[in-house]
Design an enzyme around this catalytic site. Sequence first.
Site, PDB file in Angstrom:
ATOM      1  N   ASP A   2       4.389  -4.210   0.569  1.00 43.39           N
ATOM      2  CA  ASP A   2       3.273  -3.300   0.559  1.00 43.39           C
ATOM      3  C   ASP A   2       2.632  -3.524   1.821  1.00 43.39           C
ATOM      4  OD1 ASP A   2       2.153  -6.009   1.184  1.00 43.39           O
ATOM      5  OD2 ASP A   2       0.633  -5.961  -0.162  1.00 43.39           O
ATOM      6  N   ASP A  15       0.747  -4.462   4.397  1.00 40.98           N
ATOM      7  CA  ASP A  15       0.882  -5.601   5.136  1.00 40.98           C
ATOM      8  C   ASP A  15       2.184  -6.755   4.934  1.00 40.98           C
ATOM      9  OD1 ASP A  15      -0.302  -6.628   2.829  1.00 40.98           O
ATOM     10  OD2 ASP A  15      -1.768  -7.705   3.964  1.00 40.98           O
ATOM     11  N   SER A  62      -3.820  -3.799   2.915  1.00 38.57           N
ATOM     12  CA  SER A  62      -2.613  -4.167   1.966  1.00 38.57           C
ATOM     13  C   SER A  62      -2.166  -3.148   1.106  1.00 38.57           C
ATOM     14  CB  SER A  62      -3.261  -5.224   0.935  1.00 38.57           C
ATOM     15  OG  SER A  62      -2.217  -5.777   0.267  1.00 38.57           O
ATOM     16  N   ASP A  92       2.691  -8.798   2.126  1.00 38.23           N
ATOM     17  CA  ASP A  92       2.577 -10.095   1.830  1.00 38.23           C
ATOM     18  C   ASP A  92       2.714 -10.079   0.199  1.00 38.23           C
ATOM     19  OD1 ASP A  92       0.281  -8.564   0.771  1.00 38.23           O
ATOM     20  OD2 ASP A  92      -1.190 -10.130   1.331  1.00 38.23           O
TER      21      ASP A  92
END
Length: 456
Positions: A247, A249, A106, A251
């Site tokens: 960010d 990934d 992340s 999400d």
Amino acid sequence: MTVAKLDFFGTDGIRGIANRFPVTPQVALTLGRAAAHVLAGTSDRQPKVVVGGDARMSSNVLKMAAAAGFSGAGANVLVYPTLTTPALAQELLLQGVDCGLMVTASHNPPEYNGFKLFNARAQKLSTEEELLIENRLKALLEQAAHDDWESSIGKIEMQSDCHAYCEWLCRSLAGHDFGGMRCVFDCANGGACFVAPQVVSRLDLDAVWIGNHPDGNNTGVGCGALHPEALGEAVRSHRAAIGFAFDGDADRLVVVDEEGIALPGDLLIAGLALMLREEGKLVENGVVLTIMSNLGVVNYLREEGMQVTLTDVGDKHVAEAMRANQWSLGGEESGHVILGDYAPGGDGLLVALHLLRGLQRTGLSLRELRERIPLYPRRLCSVTVTEKRPLEECPHIQGAKHAMDETMAGKGRIVVRYSGTEPKLRVLVEAQTSELVEKSLERMLQAIEKDLTLCR
């Protein structure tokens, strides 16, 4: 009720420095096998799973190790190229599979990586599910050297893209005409580099891209949601109407207005709540926030006649509360936002495009949001610790917090919690005046130094 202690799973899956236990190919292999037993082993048919990863150098080896673990346990595996966590979760739903595993750290630095698991409903795992998998993982790791695997081996299929996710996201916008608006997208040199352009190219947007040159070692470095100053500069220099930063990934989402000013995540959620209510899509006028959300926003939403529920930190807890209340909106100050009518978890690209659509349909502006909703002054401080000593065993911290809770009753609050992904203690102080914030933070930091050993 006693909550079981988890050794591997933290706030959001398993995370750490890549190639150091527990983020190693061996653990990835064994985790795939354990997850196949727990999440995909109850079906009468041969289990089917999806596996993906972000743009970090270590993601491919960990992704393929996890896929081998699933396959060796008898599950058929769809392995995706570099993508985002929301894209993998939606592909899971669209493909109708039993579970999914995403290799990502992340927002953490590029040397980190980790594993996020999803059940058949594309939901992050409950603590009970995590405990079952962790116990199975530990047992398998102990016997790995001499263990026979399952009698059947599943098929591994390499996917070329996440076309189904891109089509689904575009359909969710119901043909909205963006009118060629100029927007800047910061992909954080992460998974969004491989997904967002596929979606945005199908829309009537004049897109400017930054943070879109991943090399495996630069995810989130000087760009993305943790560094919105780069996005702000790009918005101003390109005279764009708005900017979006993801960010690693994707999400998480940070939004920057036309002046290059980043909008706090709580204001983003409040703006979405106002837009959804105007369109009659805010179920029961309910919003789920967390204990880290700004009290100014919480009070404003309640004064506007909305119901607000606060949860522990973590989008998993937000999602659970949304499902329990059957509400359609929730999120965290950090930028994890869930539009429950569309997805079971946070999706930065989905939220960005629906925010843009809502702003155009309602005429609301980000500047108006900033001016309309008063934020309490706050300070968020993180200190690196050598050991995460249970806070209930820290007398100075507990004493300081109790005294400050009494002093700030109704006028502010203090939250002290460990990071679920890093060896850090986080302190949030929020009050009606900046003077009270600074005094309270100084007092708490002094208490922390008496109870904990800090890394200098």
